[in-house]
Scaffold this motif. Structure first.
Motif, PDB file in Angstrom:
ATOM      1  N   VAL C  10       0.858  -1.182   0.000  1.00 29.42           N
ATOM      2  CA  VAL C  10       0.000   0.000   0.000  1.00 29.42           C
ATOM      3  C   VAL C  10       0.898   1.238   0.000  1.00 29.42           C
ATOM      4  O   VAL C  10       1.824   1.325   0.802  1.00 29.42           O
ATOM      5  N   CYS C  15      -2.612   6.841   0.920  1.00 29.94           N
ATOM      6  CA  CYS C  15      -3.836   6.197   1.414  1.00 29.94           C
ATOM      7  C   CYS C  15      -4.714   7.218   2.121  1.00 29.94           C
ATOM      8  O   CYS C  15      -4.234   8.078   2.850  1.00 29.94           O
ATOM      9  N   LYS C  16      -6.042   7.128   1.853  1.00 30.11           N
ATOM     10  CA  LYS C  16      -6.988   8.047   2.499  1.00 30.11           C
ATOM     11  C   LYS C  16      -7.785   7.356   3.593  1.00 30.11           C
ATOM     12  O   LYS C  16      -8.759   7.915   4.117  1.00 30.11           O
ATOM     13  N   GLY C  17      -7.434   6.130   3.890  1.00 34.48           N
ATOM     14  CA  GLY C  17      -8.065   5.426   5.009  1.00 34.48           C
ATOM     15  C   GLY C  17      -9.555   5.213   4.863  1.00 34.48           C
ATOM     16  O   GLY C  17     -10.286   5.163   5.850  1.00 34.48           O
ATOM     17  N   CYS C  18     -10.016   5.059   3.625  1.00 42.06           N
ATOM     18  CA  CYS C  18     -11.464   4.921   3.425  1.00 42.06           C
ATOM     19  C   CYS C  18     -11.992   3.582   3.913  1.00 42.06           C
ATOM     20  O   CYS C  18     -13.169   3.438   4.212  1.00 42.06           O
ATOM     21  N   GLY C  19     -11.114   2.591   3.958  1.00 42.78           N
ATOM     22  CA  GLY C  19     -11.513   1.288   4.492  1.00 42.78           C
ATOM     23  C   GLY C  19     -12.211   0.381   3.496  1.00 42.78           C
ATOM     24  O   GLY C  19     -12.656  -0.716   3.851  1.00 42.78           O
ATOM     25  N   LEU C  20     -12.334   0.810   2.245  1.00 41.47           N
ATOM     26  CA  LEU C  20     -13.030  -0.030   1.262  1.00 41.47           C
ATOM     27  C   LEU C  20     -12.257  -1.316   0.997  1.00 41.47           C
ATOM     28  O   LEU C  20     -12.841  -2.379   0.770  1.00 41.47           O
ATOM     29  N   CYS C  21     -10.931  -1.245   1.052  1.00 42.40           N
ATOM     30  CA  CYS C  21     -10.115  -2.445   0.843  1.00 42.40           C
ATOM     31  C   CYS C  21     -10.311  -3.429   1.995  1.00 42.40           C
ATOM     32  O   CYS C  21     -10.290  -4.641   1.796  1.00 42.40           O
ATOM     33  N   LEU C  32      -7.078  -0.878   9.185  1.00 43.60           N
ATOM     34  CA  LEU C  32      -6.583   0.497   9.184  1.00 43.60           C
ATOM     35  C   LEU C  32      -5.702   0.686  10.416  1.00 43.60           C
ATOM     36  O   LEU C  32      -6.061   0.262  11.512  1.00 43.60           O
ATOM     37  N   ALA C  44      -4.167   1.976   5.424  1.00 45.73           N
ATOM     38  CA  ALA C  44      -4.409   0.524   5.388  1.00 45.73           C
ATOM     39  C   ALA C  44      -3.075  -0.213   5.462  1.00 45.73           C
ATOM     40  O   ALA C  44      -2.072   0.231   4.912  1.00 45.73           O
ATOM     41  N   CYS C  62      -9.951  -0.104  -4.552  1.00 45.50           N
ATOM     42  CA  CYS C  62      -9.288   1.102  -4.004  1.00 45.50           C
ATOM     43  C   CYS C  62      -9.479   2.282  -4.953  1.00 45.50           C
ATOM     44  O   CYS C  62      -8.993   2.270  -6.080  1.00 45.50           O
ATOM     45  N   ASP C  64      -8.177   5.065  -4.984  1.00 48.57           N
ATOM     46  CA  ASP C  64      -6.975   5.841  -5.264  1.00 48.57           C
ATOM     47  C   ASP C  64      -5.901   5.033  -5.977  1.00 48.57           C
ATOM     48  O   ASP C  64      -4.797   5.550  -6.214  1.00 48.57           O
ATOM     49  N   ILE C  66      -3.803   2.659  -5.228  1.00 48.88           N
ATOM     50  CA  ILE C  66      -2.491   2.738  -4.589  1.00 48.88           C
ATOM     51  C   ILE C  66      -2.049   1.400  -4.018  1.00 48.88           C
ATOM     52  O   ILE C  66      -1.081   1.332  -3.270  1.00 48.88           O
ATOM     53  N   ILE C  67      -2.770   0.340  -4.362  1.00 48.07           N
ATOM     54  CA  ILE C  67      -2.365  -0.985  -3.874  1.00 48.07           C
ATOM     55  C   ILE C  67      -1.769  -1.779  -5.035  1.00 48.07           C
ATOM     56  O   ILE C  67      -2.386  -1.889  -6.101  1.00 48.07           O
TER      57      ILE C  67
HETATM   58  S1  SF4 Z   1      -9.042   1.373  -0.407  1.00 46.78           S
HETATM   59 FE1  SF4 Z   1      -7.143   2.460  -0.898  1.00 46.78          FE
HETATM   60  S2  SF4 Z   1      -7.369   4.479  -0.025  1.00 46.78           S
HETATM   61 FE2  SF4 Z   1      -8.956   3.205   0.882  1.00 46.78          FE
HETATM   62  S3  SF4 Z   1      -8.040   2.451   2.788  1.00 46.78           S
HETATM   63 FE3  SF4 Z   1      -7.614   0.926   1.238  1.00 46.78          FE
HETATM   64  S4  SF4 Z   1      -5.611   1.472   0.410  1.00 46.78           S
HETATM   65 FE4  SF4 Z   1      -6.371   3.241   1.531  1.00 46.78          FE
END
Ligand code: SF4
Ligand SMILES: Cc1ncc(C[n+]2csc(CCOP(=O)(O)OP(=O)(O)O)c2C)c(N)n1
Ligand code: SF4
Lengths: 266, 362, 74
Positions: C10, C15-21, C32, C44, C62, C64, C66-67
């Motif tokens: 990651v 990372c914006k910490g949205c938690g969707l992942c 998180l 994350a 994700c 963004d 970023i993974i």
């Molecule tokens: S989905 Fe992407 S942006 Fe959102 S918490 Fe996970 S790594 Fe971070």
């Protein structure tokens, strides 16, 4: 900790598309816009059409889409993207032209432009982000806002007496003979993300066949506007938005009218 | 020597477009200019030159189609009349803001509102003083004959591409509907993709190839410092136009004691008024601005040093007269005469106005 | 035990910490972090790296992008 042995280029099974730039997206955490951008980038990369794709960005949160997809872009006035795409495609028919529009942009101020582009059967792809709200201006009512839904301009919930009914733009354009593929997708789970990508790919490939407008609605979340955190926003979307905005294909000329379709592509 | 024809001003716009290598026309019907698109549809240039012609769903759509075509480095245009041009203002300011070349034609009719379908010159403010929001100007060409309707199509495109700024032909219902002898321009082919690369390849959205950065057409810049810089750059173009592109005509000004300032249809009538006035012993000449932006301010200022007064003759309530007054800067009396509502002033009325407002007023 | 082994990287600072992942992962690998990144987000990270099968579900959702996901047979 991540397993250092595995972290080698030959083991990569998923990485960011080359068509995405390295800019950090300005979207709120968890916003569906980012996922859809990624899918478009992946489709462009996989089809090998980066040098032939022209995007038209809207006014709305995705006004800056051009910062994220490394292709040529035209930034349209609010609602006018389909007019731009029309001219661009007609003047450069060998290019892949798509609009990317929010629900305020497409279903409200730009209702005329989208209807007429679809009705003319422009050979373009329309990506329609329906998050039921105006994100960029701070969460006001959109034409797609559900009845009872609270927004900055419907603080007591959308009231049909006052505000009329939510507009199913996707159903509307599916009625038009100019559209060849109309579908409603979402990107809230890995499975729907993969399905949505297939739909976007098909919508781009249809431009080769010159069979009319391809229209992909992505029912989306706007956690800032909805004031619901990302994960719960997805759940809220499933529980409420999906009841009104039924998921799946509304029209697919290829399947619905195979004979007409064959005539078209001959 | 081009082909000689007897044609309506509006038809000539269409022929000139096809002959100058125009890539696309996008329009919406409105009187008194509908013949432009009608002629194009009849001639089907898409079968010959490859020019795209499309009837849009509104002027809002047509101007945005022009915005896109211009973004692609193509020679694109639209035409309309006053109410339609009002609707286009948003698109026009976007085009100016994004610094794109295109050609616009306004065959003016009388307003305000739905007004009349008869000729007027009451869109001078809209055309030359903004129209849309923000600090921008159009390059404005004012034809006074059917021949100039032909000539200014090519000239308009040339200036638009030179400065990457929209150009407008500000005509009126009289010239649009008038039949006159015209020498049509010779056919020029449309630009090839290679030519477009050479001319606009550094900015046009023609597809991001591996050898270059992405091209983004936008008028958006949220950073104020950057936005101010963009504005300064745009303003610098206007200052350059004021130095290099002013066009006007002087008729019988050498010995004149009084001057009519008039453009388009009004300037034609003023020529008759000059005859009438001179027969009465009044030495009057005509300054006809051909470019309304950039405006012939210096030429008017120079005349103001040796004449006794000026009458701005316009089919409006007095719009261009402001610019005459600014140029004259109080040195001599400047008045306005015009008829409204689509009425064309008679030569006698104009002479009478000169006598009463300028000569008698002294 | 899975026949494949995966891992993710990651881009913590993006990372914006949205938690969707986190909810997209079928193996409950991701959580998180309690601490925050430079932008103030709870980023994350792989809380249970051994369970990762490299399915890329997290990366696909994700927003963004970023993974990065790696996978190898074991
Ligand atoms: S989905 Fe992407 S942006 Fe959102 S918490 Fe996970 S790594 Fe971070
Ligand atoms: C002509 C005009 N009117 C209003 C606005 C202000 N405005 C900017 S974005 C927007 C709404 C965008 O909402 P939507 O299309 O749903 O996109 P989202 O931001 O939700 O992605 C509005 C009204 C504008 N820029 N231009
Ligand atoms: S306001 Fe809504 S639509 Fe806009 S970036 Fe944030 S979550 Fe996305």
């Amino acid at each position: 900790m991540a397993d250092i042995d595995i972290i080698k280029d030959e083991n990569i099974v998923y990485k960011k598309s080359k068509v995405l730039t390295d800019n950090v997206m300005h979207y709120c955490p968890g916003c569906s816009h980012g996922v859809v951008h990624k899918l478009i980038a992946e489709v462009i990369e996989e089809m090998g059409i980066q040098d032939k794709t022209i995007g038209v960005s809207p006014v709305g949160c995705s006004v800056f889409a051009y910062n994220y997809l490394d292709i040529d872009w035209q930034e349209a006035a609010h609602g006018r993207a389909p007019a731009l795409a029309t001219a661009t495609k007609r003047l450069m028919p060998d290019k892949y032209v798509f609009t990317y529009q929010g629900d305020g942009d497409l279903a409200s101020i730009g209702a005329a432009e989208i209807i007429h582009a679809c009705n003319r059967g422009e050979n373009i792809t329309v990506i329609f982000i329906n998050n039921g709200i105006y994100g960029m201006t701070g969460g006001q009512m959109a034409p797609t806002t559900l009845v009872g839904m609270k927004t900055a301009t419907t603080p007591y919930g959308r009231d049909v007496e006052l505000n009329g009914y939510p507009l199913k733009m996707t159903e509307l354009v599916a009625q038009l003979p100019g559209t060849c593929y109309v579908t409603r997708q979402s990107v809230h789970t890995p499975a729907t993300v993969r399905k949505c990508k297939k739909a976007i790919r098909k919508a781009f490939e249809n431009q080769d066949k010159k069979i009319g407008t391809s229209f992909v609605e992505v029912t989306s979340t706007c956690n800032s506007g909805w004031k619901i955190p990302p994960v719960e926003a997805n759940n809220w979307m499933v529980d409420h938005m999906f009841k009104f905005y039924k998921q799946g294909d509304l029209k697919d000329s290829e399947k619905d009218n195979p004979d007409d379709y064959k005539k078209f592509i001959e | 020597m081009g082909e000689l024809k007897l044609m309506k001003g509006n038809e000539v716009i269409a022929h000139a477009a096809m002959r100058c290598g125009c890539d696309g026309y996008f329009g919406y019907p409105i009187t008194p200019q509908s013949e432009v698109m009608e002629t194009l549809m009849l001639k089907k240039p898409w079968e010959t030159t490859g020019m795209v012609v499309l009837q849009a769903e509104s002027e809002v759509a047509s101007i945005n189609m022009v915005y896109a075509g211009a973004s692609c480095g193509k020679k694109v245009m639209t035409s309309s009349s006053s109410p339609g041009v009002s609707l286009m203002q948003e698109g026009i300011t976007y085009i100016a803001g994004a610094e794109l070349p295109c050609l616009l034609v306004n065959v003016v009719r009388g307003g305000p509102g739905l007004g009349t379908i008869q000729p007027a010159q009451s869109d001078y403010y809209q055309t030359c003083k903004g129209g849309g929001h923000g600090d921008y100007n159009l390059i404005v060409l004012a034809p006074a004959s059917v021949q100039e309707m032909n000539d200014f199509v090519d000239l308009g495109f040339e200036l638009a591409f030179k400065y990457r700024n929209p150009a407008m032909i500000l005509s009126d219902g009289a010239i649009g509907q008038m039949m006159e002898k015209v020498e049509l321009s010779d056919f020029k082919p449309r630009w090839t993709d290679e030519e477009i690369q050479k001319i606009s390849g550094s900015w046009a959205t023609t597809g991001k190839t591996a050898d270059r950065e992405q091209h983004i057409i936008t008028s958006l810049e949220l950073d104020s410092e950057s936005m101010e810089k963009i504005n300064h750059r745009i303003q610098a173009k206007y200052r350059k136009m004021e130095e290099e592109e002013v066009r006007y005509e002087e008729i019988q000004c050498e010995d004149a004691e009084y001057i009519f300032v008039a453009y388009g249809s009004s300037s034609r009538i003023c020529q008759k008024s000059i005859e009438i006035a001179r027969a009465k012993g009044i030495k009057v000449g005509l300054l006809r601005p051909i470019t309304l932006f950039p405006y012939p301010t210096k030429a008017i200022a120079k005349l103001a040093e040796r004449v006794k007064g000026m009458l701005s003759v316009e089919m409006s309530a007095g719009q261009m007269v402001d610019d005459v007054r600014l140029a004259v800067n109080g040195k001599i009396p400047v008045e306005h005469f015009g008829r409204l509502g689509g009425i064309i002033p008679t030569p006698d009325e104009i002479v009478e106005a000169l006598e009463q407002k300028i000569i008698g007023g002294k | 035990m899975a026949k494949v082994k995966g891992t993710i990287v990651v881009d913590k600072e993006k990372c914006k910490g949205c938690g969707l992942c986190v909810v997209a992962c079928p193996q409950d690998v991701i959580e998180l972090a309690k601490e925050v990144n430079g932008k103030g987000y709870n980023f994350a990270y792989m809380a249970k790296p051994d369970l990762c099968i490299g399915c890329a579900n997290c990366a696909q959702v994700c927003p963004d992008s970023i993974i990065t996901v790696y996978q190898t047979k074991i």
